[in-house]
Design an enzyme around this catalytic site. Structure first.
Site, PDB file in Angstrom:
ATOM      1  N   THR A   1       2.432   9.917   4.863  1.00  0.00           N
ATOM      2  CA  THR A   1       1.599   9.476   5.992  1.00  0.00           C
ATOM      3  C   THR A   1       2.044  10.171   7.254  1.00  0.00           C
ATOM      4  OG1 THR A   1       1.387   7.283   5.053  1.00  0.00           O
ATOM      5  CG2 THR A   1       1.057   7.457   7.428  1.00  0.00           C
TER       6      THR A   1
ATOM      7  N   SER B   1      -0.679  14.336   0.974  1.00  0.00           N
ATOM      8  CA  SER B   1      -0.639  12.905   1.264  1.00  0.00           C
ATOM      9  C   SER B   1      -1.527  12.488   2.427  1.00  0.00           C
ATOM     10  CB  SER B   1       0.809  12.498   1.562  1.00  0.00           C
ATOM     11  OG  SER B   1       1.313  13.315   2.582  1.00  0.00           O
TER      12      SER B   1
ATOM     13  N   THR C   1      -3.523   8.703   6.284  1.00  0.00           N
ATOM     14  CA  THR C   1      -2.890   8.897   4.981  1.00  0.00           C
ATOM     15  C   THR C   1      -3.908   8.841   3.844  1.00  0.00           C
ATOM     16  OG1 THR C   1      -1.072   8.083   3.578  1.00  0.00           O
ATOM     17  CG2 THR C   1      -2.478   6.421   4.540  1.00  0.00           C
TER      18      THR C   1
ATOM     19  N   THR D   1       5.906   4.523   7.881  1.00  0.00           N
ATOM     20  CA  THR D   1       5.563   5.303   6.703  1.00  0.00           C
ATOM     21  C   THR D   1       6.379   4.754   5.537  1.00  0.00           C
ATOM     22  OG1 THR D   1       5.517   7.529   5.735  1.00  0.00           O
ATOM     23  CG2 THR D   1       7.289   7.084   7.295  1.00  0.00           C
ATOM     24  N   GLY D   2       5.906   5.010   4.329  1.00  0.00           N
ATOM     25  CA  GLY D   2       6.615   4.484   3.164  1.00  0.00           C
ATOM     26  C   GLY D   2       5.767   3.464   2.435  1.00  0.00           C
TER      27      GLY D   2
ATOM     28  N   ARG E   1      -7.219  -0.010  -3.322  1.00  0.00           N
ATOM     29  CA  ARG E   1      -6.000  -0.455  -2.623  1.00  0.00           C
ATOM     30  C   ARG E   1      -5.969   0.071  -1.171  1.00  0.00           C
ATOM     31  NH1 ARG E   1      -1.420   2.430  -0.114  1.00  0.00           N
ATOM     32  NH2 ARG E   1       0.423   1.146  -0.367  1.00  0.00           N
TER      33      ARG E   1
HETATM   34  N1  ASP Z   1       2.363   3.897   4.020  1.00  0.00           N
HETATM   35  C1  ASP Z   1       1.392   4.550   3.184  1.00  0.00           C
HETATM   36  C2  ASP Z   1       0.745   3.553   2.288  1.00  0.00           C
HETATM   37  O1  ASP Z   1       1.421   2.680   1.779  1.00  0.00           O
HETATM   38  C3  ASP Z   1       1.889   5.639   2.331  1.00  0.00           C
HETATM   39  C4  ASP Z   1       3.073   6.384   2.738  1.00  0.00           C
HETATM   40  O2  ASP Z   1       3.434   6.423   3.926  1.00  0.00           O
HETATM   41  O3  ASP Z   1       3.643   6.973   1.828  1.00  0.00           O
HETATM   42  O4  ASP Z   1      -0.427   3.702   2.038  1.00  0.00           O
END
Ligand code: ASP
Length: 325
Positions: A184, A82, A202, A235-236, A212
């Protein structure tokens, strides 16, 4: 008689208290800036990143160097799916990376949709230090990185390619947020000069639409640092974090007097209040305050972070959460 030494001590105390007066913490709790280094970073891979960051911080290095070099360890690890090399590609099979960095002077640099360069956080720092801009994306960002001496390389590992080809069989378009402890990496650090910095890097949501950008390269969403108050990272699901300017929100909540964990919880509450459907919508925040206090909170269970300071030898902490999967 006030010796020069005492005078220096008194001046130092004076500046502490002027910091408090200026910072207007809402609950009027005196919060003294700390010069005890500490670093926190997201997920299990935070351990690897903190190890490097702590080497720098414990030797008296800057928080800025620590947060850059720390997360680069994860960018350089091809087994991490990731971040950096080995990161999951977009739906077209291209690995596109996002990162940002911010220091105690509110200087910041950010890079988005960067291809073929495995250390976007270092590119973000170069943008911060070598250009009058904050954010470069795509081809222009790559061109800048090459001019700065970064090496072009293929970031799609055999494992990532295999997983992508598996995904192609159904090609269901749904941004896949990693929730199995690799995601991330966001890192926040406080150094022995009492300065804060943060970084975030990330490959974004796996199999995202080509082009994106998530929250991670957006200052105020994936990361925010205000050296008077504290720092936060996220994160997320980036789209949910951007909607509430998540990391900026966490720092502002600390400014109003909320403890770091409480500030993260309130930001999670805000995300929940803005989404009708929370199914699978994971977001986690981390916060580090100027006095060295830290905390985290997530929508769902399963989010954790690594902490290193003089007392804690790089350990993982599970955050509290709003709901279970
Ligand atoms: N926050 C990151 C994104 O949306 C990805 C992640 O943390 O899973 O690109």
């Amino acid at each position: 008689m006030t010796s020069r030494r005492n005078f220096v001590k008194l001046s130092a105390l004076g500046s502490l208290f002027s910091f408090n007066a200026f910072s207007t913490f809402g609950k009027n709790t005196p919060i003294l800036p700390s010069k005890e280094p500490v670093v926190i970073s997201t997920w299990n891979h935070g351990i690897m990143a903190n190890k490097k960051a702590w080497e720098i911080l414990s030797a008296g290095g800057t928080a800025l160097d620590a947060v850059e070099k720390g997360v680069m360890e994860v960018e350089n690890d091809p087994t991490g799916a990731s971040v950096g090399i080995g990161g999951r590609p977009d739906r077209e099979g291209r690995v596109t990376l996002d990162a940002c960095i911010m220091d105690e002077k509110s200087r910041c640099g950010s890079v988005g949709f960067l291809q073929d360069i495995k250390n976007p956080v270092a590119v973000a720092r170069k943008i911060m230090e070598e250009t009058p801009h904050i954010m470069l994306v795509g081809e222009g960002a790559k061109q800048f990185a090459l001019e700065q001496g970064f090496k072009e390389e293929n970031l799609l590992t055999q494992e990532s390619e295999k997983a992508w080809k598996e995904w192609l069989k159904e090609s269901k378009y749904k941004p896949v947020i990693n929730v199995e402890n690799h995601d991330t990496i966001g890192m926040l650090a406080l150094d022995s000069n009492g300065n804060l910095s943060g970084s975030c890097t990330t490959s974004g949501a796996a199999y995202k639409l080509h082009g994106r950008l998530g929250d991670s390269p957006i200052i105020g969403s994936g990361l925010f640092v205000d050296n008077e108050i504290g720092a936060a990272c996220a994160t997320g699901l980036g789209e949910a974090v951007i909607r509430v300017a998540g990391s900026h929100l966490v720092v502002e909540l600390m400014r109003q007097g909320h403890e770091p964990e409480e500030a993260c919880k309130l930001a999670v509450d805000r995300i929940i209040s803005k989404h009708e459907n929370m199914e699978g919508l994971q977001v986690g925040f981390l916060a580090l305050r100027k006095d060295g206090k830290y905390g985290g909170y997530s929508v769902y269970n399963g989010f954790n972070y690594a902490v290193a300071n003089k007392q804690i030898n790089n350990e993982l902490v599970d955050t509290k959460f709003d709901r279970s999967w």
